[in-house]
Structure formats: structure tokens, C-alpha cells
Design a protein around this motif. Structure first.
Motif, short mmCIF file in Angstrom:
data_model
loop_
_atom_site.label_atom_id
_atom_site.label_comp_id
_atom_site.label_asym_id
_atom_site.label_seq_id
_atom_site.Cartn_x
_atom_site.Cartn_y
_atom_site.Cartn_z
N GLU A 181 0.83 -1.21 0.00
CA GLU A 181 0.00 0.00 0.00
C GLU A 181 0.87 1.26 0.00
OE1 GLU A 181 -3.45 2.13 2.78
OE2 GLU A 181 -2.82 0.07 3.19
N GLU A 182 1.90 1.27 0.84
CA GLU A 182 2.75 2.46 0.88
C GLU A 182 3.61 2.58 -0.38
OE1 GLU A 182 4.37 4.39 4.57
OE2 GLU A 182 6.20 3.41 3.83
N LYS A 185 1.66 4.30 -2.88
CA LYS A 185 1.58 5.73 -2.61
C LYS A 185 2.82 6.44 -3.14
CE LYS A 185 -0.03 7.23 1.35
NZ LYS A 185 -0.23 7.42 2.81
N SER A 188 2.49 6.69 -6.95
CA SER A 188 1.58 7.76 -7.32
C SER A 188 2.22 9.12 -7.15
CB SER A 188 0.30 7.66 -6.48
OG SER A 188 -0.60 8.70 -6.78
N PHE A 332 4.19 12.55 0.59
CA PHE A 332 3.18 12.31 1.62
C PHE A 332 3.82 12.03 2.98
CE2 PHE A 332 4.23 8.23 -0.25
CZ PHE A 332 4.36 7.39 0.86
#
Length: 336
Positions: A181-182, A185, A188, A332
Motif C-alpha cells: 500500500e505504501e 503511494k 503515485s 506524503f
């Protein structure tokens, strides 16, 4: 490799009434599934009794952007090539090494969630585990909870970066869901960052003769060539080397076609198209760089070998400082 657990017990009837008995179940290794046998707990540490490496000079070969070539793991207690019956076993808590955990308190055994499958710990120094003393921390651009971003050593272009897991994993297919998941990120964020610079994003991974996952992220100028041209360049060069790159169907996960332990080469284009090659015997270690550096893509063939692109420490420091500043609005991890 499989994990060994060491438990310190006090002497019998000691005055402090410390624990001197320990009960546990033992499942024979020959009855265990190989994948279960080599699972690694989250806080496992390296074997303190391992033999020293062949030569310190060999270790110096492995740096960011240059996937290290390692010797085959020696397994003296279990033949991983044999197909055995299933089974499971429990493990007690391991004492984590310094810097092995990144935030969060340790949990008691009863509260510990099920751990994701882990690749065995490295047999020698790892240049990519963030807690390792060998890691070149001056190349780090951003640090998240499970992954971090670094400038590639001997980068193809000034903004050529790596996405790496903080813990020790060998490939994408061995990552736990929270790490995946990270990593997505970071993908992206990099796509947005490159787009702001007029670049498209090409990612590739080589899970062959390496011990720590390095997801290479290379920007290609939008006016340089189209995504179809990049895809064609990979296909043509693979065909010239008698390798058949296959396109992964949309919505198909890499784990579905490459179980843990499978050597492979993987490409992800900005169009969402994914290319995959299951490595059989030999594979050109610089293949990904050679394709992107070719005349058909970046047209910088002299930079295909990372060793020809090395910079001084001062140059790396300056390049990283500039890249951190540029990437910060998209980072992020910085916001967190």
C-alpha cells in the motif's frame, strides 16, 4: 534459510524465581511446507554466528542502483527443492536489533497480528536495509513507515530514484499488504512529480541475483518518445536476447504469476501496462537500464552501466539536496 529461536532460561530453583522451564511443540522440518519453513518474523535478527564474508571488497560492489550479486544460499538442514507436506509451527518473540522497528510499541505474543511472509535475512551485509550500517543514508530522499525513496547510485538521469522497503524483502511478491500500500503511494507521488517536470514514469524490478528489493523508477521526457515506443523497445531488445516478455493482463496481480522465490524481471509503464519475464537460467543484469538508455528511448547508451555513471560524494550530496527540495510538495511522508 529458516529461523532458529534462542530462549534464555534461569537456573533451576533460582532465588529470583525466574522462569527455568519452557514448553513448546516441535514439527519435523521434513513435514513442513517450504514456504512456511522460511517465513521470517518481523523482528528477526541476523545470525550472530555466521561466517564472515569472502572479501570486504566484494561487499563494496553493492550500492544503490547496482543490485548486488550474491552467492546461492546454503541450506544444510532442509532441501527446499523437495515437495513436502504442510504444517505450521509457533514462534516466540525475537529480540529486535537496534533500529529494526520504526515507530509503534512492541506487542505481547497474544496481541501480535499475523506476520506477512518475509524473505530470509541476508547472509551478509545488506546495502539497502535502512537500519543497516552499510546503507548510504545520504542518498535517501524520503522515509515513510514501511518504504523509503532514494536516489539511484549511478543514476541514468538526475531524477532516477529507487523505492525500497525499510525491512528486508527480496521482491515485490513477498511484501505484506501494508508495505504494498505504501509502495503504491510512492509510485503515485512520483508519477505526479515527474508529470510536473514533463516526464513520464517507467518502473522496473529485477528479482535475480539480488537480496533486497529495489524498484527502479526512471523518468522519460514526454517529448522523447511515446509509451508505445518504450514498450516496443523492451519487447525488441528482449527478443534479440531470446527472451519472451509477456504482458500481464489488466487487474492481474504479480503474485498470481510469480510465487515467492521465483526469479523474474518486471516492467510497469505509465499507461498501466505491465511486462513480465520469468528468468530461467541467465539474465543480463543491466537489461532494464540498457533498454531505457538505448537510442529508441533516452538515447544515452553510454550510461547503460551504472558503474560508468558514478559521482563523487559531494556531487551525490548536492543532487540529493536538490531532489529532496523538488520532491517535497509531493512527499506524503513529509506531510505525515
Amino acid at each position: 534459510m529458516h529461523v532458529s529461536r534462542f530462549i534464555a532460561l534461569a537456573t533451576v530453583n533460582n532465588p529470583a524465581k525466574k522462569k527455568y522451564l519452557y514448553a513448546f511443540n516441535i514439527i519435523p522440518m521434513k513435514s513442513m511446507d517450504p514456504a512456511e519453513l522460511v517465513k521470517q518474523p518481523q523482528d528477526v535478527t541476523e545470525n550472530p554466528y555466521k561466517r564472515p564474508g569472502k572479501d570486504k571488497a566484494d561487499a563494496q560492489k553493492a550500492t544503490f542502483g547496482a543490485t548486488e550479486e550474491e552467492e546461492p544460499a546454503h541450506q544444510f538442514f532442509f532441501d527446499l527443492s523437495r515437495k513436502q507436506g504442510g504444517g505450521s509451527r509457533g514462534r516466540g518473540r525475537k529480540r529486535p536489533s537496534d533500529g529494526a522497528r520504526w515507530g509503534g510499541d512492541q506487542q505481547q505474543d497474544g496481541d501480535r497480528p499475523k506476520q506477512p511472509r518475509r524473505h530470509p535475512q541476508p547472509s551478509g551485509p545488506c546495502w539497502f536495509c535502512l537500519a543497516s550500517p552499510q546503507v548510504e543514508k545520504h542518498l535517501v530522499i524520503s522515509i515513510g513507515t514501511h518504504c523509503y525513496l532514494a536516489l539511484a547510485k549511478g543514476a541514468l538521469t538526475p531524477r532516477h530514484m529507487l523505492i525500497l522497503p525499510i525491512g528486508h524483502y527480496q521482491s515485490v511478491v513477498e511484501l505484506g499488504s501494508e508495505v504494498v500500500e505504501e509502495m503504491e503511494k510512492y509510485k503515485s507521488a512520483l508519477r505526479s512529480f515527474y508529470k510536473s517536470k514533463g516526464d513520464r514514469c517507467v518502473l522496473f524490478e529485477r528479482n535475480y541475483r539480488s537480496q533486497h528489493l529495489q524498484l527502479q523508477v526512471v523518468p522519460v521526457p514526454l517529448d522523447c518518445c511515446a509509451t508505445e515506443d518504450i514498450k516496443e523497445a523492451f519487447m525488441v531488445q528482449a527478443q534479440e536476447q531470446q527472451m519472451e516478455l509477456m504482458e500481464i493482463p489488466e487487474h492481474t496481480d504479480l503474485k498470481q504469476i510469480a510465487p515467492p522465490g521465483t526469479p523474474y524481471f518486471y516492467v510497469e509503464l505509465d499507461s498501466g501496462e505491465k511486462l513480465f519475464y520469468r528468468i530461467q537460467k541467465h539474465f543480463p543484469l543491466q537489461f532494464g537500464r540498457e533498454v531505457l538508455a538505448s537510442e529508441a528511448v533516452l538515447n544515452i547508451p553510454t550510461r547503460a552501466d551504472w558503474r560508468e555513471c558514478k559521482q563523487t560524494r559531494e556531487e551525490e550530496d548536492e543532487a540529493c539536496k536538490q531532489l529532496r527540495d523538488d520532491f517535497q510538495p509531493f512527499d506524503f511522508a513529509w506531510e505525515d
